[in-house]
Design a protein around this motif. Sequence first.
Motif, PDB file in Angstrom:
ATOM      1  N   GLY A 181      48.711  27.019  25.915  1.00 38.92           N
ATOM      2  CA  GLY A 181      48.176  26.231  24.806  1.00 38.92           C
ATOM      3  C   GLY A 181      47.749  24.844  25.219  1.00 38.92           C
ATOM      4  N   ALA A 182      48.374  24.319  26.287  1.00 40.25           N
ATOM      5  CA  ALA A 182      48.011  22.991  26.798  1.00 40.25           C
ATOM      6  C   ALA A 182      46.915  23.065  27.856  1.00 40.25           C
ATOM      7  N   ALA A 183      46.369  24.273  28.079  1.00 43.61           N
ATOM      8  CA  ALA A 183      45.309  24.500  29.067  1.00 43.61           C
ATOM      9  C   ALA A 183      45.752  24.160  30.490  1.00 43.61           C
TER      10      ALA A 183
ATOM     11  N   ALA B  40      50.077  30.479  34.588  1.00 38.28           N
ATOM     12  CA  ALA B  40      50.042  31.685  35.422  1.00 38.28           C
ATOM     13  C   ALA B  40      51.339  31.829  36.207  1.00 38.28           C
ATOM     14  N   ASP B  41      51.860  30.708  36.702  1.00 40.65           N
ATOM     15  CA  ASP B  41      53.125  30.738  37.440  1.00 40.65           C
ATOM     16  C   ASP B  41      54.254  31.256  36.544  1.00 40.65           C
ATOM     17  N   ALA B  42      54.302  30.763  35.316  1.00 38.10           N
ATOM     18  CA  ALA B  42      55.362  31.188  34.393  1.00 38.10           C
ATOM     19  C   ALA B  42      55.242  32.673  34.054  1.00 38.10           C
TER      20      ALA B  42
ATOM     21  N   THR C  98      45.452  34.295  31.196  1.00 39.74           N
ATOM     22  CA  THR C  98      45.477  33.024  31.932  1.00 39.74           C
ATOM     23  C   THR C  98      44.597  33.090  33.170  1.00 39.74           C
ATOM     24  N   LEU C  99      44.667  34.185  33.911  1.00 43.78           N
ATOM     25  CA  LEU C  99      43.844  34.319  35.114  1.00 43.78           C
ATOM     26  C   LEU C  99      42.357  34.317  34.762  1.00 43.78           C
ATOM     27  N   ALA C 100      42.025  34.835  33.590  1.00 41.67           N
ATOM     28  CA  ALA C 100      40.632  34.780  33.151  1.00 41.67           C
ATOM     29  C   ALA C 100      40.172  33.333  33.006  1.00 41.67           C
ATOM     30  N   GLN C 101      41.076  32.477  32.537  1.00 38.02           N
ATOM     31  CA  GLN C 101      40.736  31.061  32.378  1.00 38.02           C
ATOM     32  C   GLN C 101      40.617  30.348  33.715  1.00 38.02           C
ATOM     33  N   THR C 102      41.317  30.827  34.731  1.00 35.09           N
ATOM     34  CA  THR C 102      41.282  30.161  36.044  1.00 35.09           C
ATOM     35  C   THR C 102      40.112  30.622  36.893  1.00 35.09           C
TER      36      THR C 102
ATOM     37  N   GLU D 285      39.083  39.361  38.697  1.00 28.12           N
ATOM     38  CA  GLU D 285      39.688  40.541  39.313  1.00 28.12           C
ATOM     39  C   GLU D 285      41.189  40.599  39.013  1.00 28.12           C
ATOM     40  N   GLY D 286      41.881  39.462  39.220  1.00 27.52           N
ATOM     41  CA  GLY D 286      43.302  39.406  38.924  1.00 27.52           C
ATOM     42  C   GLY D 286      43.579  39.626  37.450  1.00 27.52           C
ATOM     43  N   ALA D 287      42.719  39.082  36.594  1.00 28.61           N
ATOM     44  CA  ALA D 287      42.902  39.235  35.153  1.00 28.61           C
ATOM     45  C   ALA D 287      42.771  40.704  34.745  1.00 28.61           C
TER      46      ALA D 287
END
Length: 641
Positions: free
Chosen positions: A160-162, A168-170, A191-195, A199-201
Amino acid sequence: MATVAEALNLALDHHLSGRLDEARQLYGRILAVDPDNPHALHFAGLLAAQTGAVADGVAMIGKAAALLPLAADVHGNLGKALMALGTLDGAARAAAAFRNLLALQPDGAGDWFALGGALTEAGDGAAANRALTRALTVSAATDSEPLAEAFERAGLLLYGAADWASAADAFRKARGLARQRAEAHRMLGATLAQTGDPEGAVEALTEALRLDPTLAEAQTNLVHLLVTLGRFDEAERAGRRAVVLDPGNADAYGNMVPLLEQTVRVAEALRQCGRAARIAPDRAAFHRNRLSLLLHEGRRDEAVTAGREAIRLAPTDADAHLALAVALLASGQLREGWEEFEWRWETRQLDPVHRSFPQPQWTGAEDVAGRTILLYAEQGLGDTLQFVRYAPLLAGRGARVIVGCSPALVRLMARVDGVTAAIAWGDELPAFDLHIPMMSLPRAFGTDLHSIPATVPYLRADPADVAAWRERLPMDGRPRVGLVWAGSPRTARGVASPIDRRRSLPLAALAPLADVAGVRFVSLQMGPGAAQLAEAPAGMDIEDPMGGVRDFADTAALAETLDLVITVDTSVCHLAGGLGRPTWTLSRADACWRWLGNRETNPWYPTMRVFGQDRSGDWSGVVVRLRAALTDFVEARGHVS
């Protein structure tokens, strides 16, 4: 008479045996005699919290903690009581109590876990993640399911805090602790989609759906990611499942739109976009997507209307403003279009090319006489070639004009009338007073359809280079026709740009041109598309001199030796058009805004003829018209063999 210590022991015995009323009365008598007894305060406070008087319990345990600052158990119980308040302030104070506890005994995994929970409730996801990580490292025996859930909750705060990396770590830790938690996989995928790791997402979302096939949101998000990766068949299957799982979810329909658009099913894409908009009429993104689809269909006025609706719903949505700009420019409403086009700097797409200078940007209003102005390239090579036409106008107002551009354009830009110097990006810039990005020049000059500076040539090849190319490719009486059939793929993660897929065609598709007698073709093709020359259409007499081309100045000189240039919508059409060479541009059905809906004549380039697709993805009609036009071109020059 019993001592205070004996009374306290008796009260504690009542407490632990469940005789709570007797314990409460005895704690009260002790505190009446000794109101600052820290142990009585501690135990009485625990009893109060346990029996619903949480605020009273917090007050008593807090007083005990102040009297016994080195008593770890008191700080721990204070934290638990504060958490029982169920308030944001209580959670923040609980975190402070648990920190006091951990300062005294730092190796308690359960205590770090408690701190992580308090920080989560207090809304500090980053600190919660750190505390939970410490709990994980202090003791491998920590119960994995509660800790996994705690990491999930911390991850949601971070999401939520971007704070994508920490989130992703959590979620990774949550997944590692409890592999069967579908939600941990789902949120890791989101989250991986945002980073920027599609592929990971996809991998994480696929696992989430394996564990729980009913996760509609995971299915919906998967569609968008698979489209990004160019895995269209999988995306379509995922999209159909998303609609079945949650037919009331607007995104289930909306996420199908890019897939359908890129696979040239525009009518179906419009239907899906309409369904999404009916479910969520206040979502500006759906109107913005509809704009793009309407442009694809050539319905430019409707596209403008859709863009205005998107902005009404989201006045600060930069992507909506930019989409409206494209629709306005494509419909010929240039002045308003240039104003909206300035919103491009508020989107993320130009972050890599945005230049921050201490000098002011020229708006068109400031006097430039006697001042140095930097015109700088911001997007594609073709955009630079098109808009450098404004340099002579600035020089005519008395400005000293510097051009900052790609190294491949430096020699050519230096020969433009009014340009004092051309500098490659990365090289040291000379001093200047004002600057302006190339594509803001039409706005600064108030350009409309009737005032486009279309005098050609404004690009000029070096005569010595032209002479050298004439020697390399001596004339033989046949008209020489340059060919470019593919643009730059601009691949991202192995997937070609969707626009490039639509604007390019295979060399084999131009085979009918080989039937036109008396033509000598010359390849101007660069990049991966040049490999198709190894299997050129039968009978096509085509030379490939591009191995001797160093930059666009060489390509310009080569183009000057040609009678005609036939090219797809890539930088070469702007080069040839700016040189004033006869140019035939092959344009996709969803034409770039500058071709004004594929008008055959174009106000930017008076020597250009546009051959637009009738139907997206179908070049056959274009090639038929092209062959007929080329036959007429050859006959008009008397070169029929």
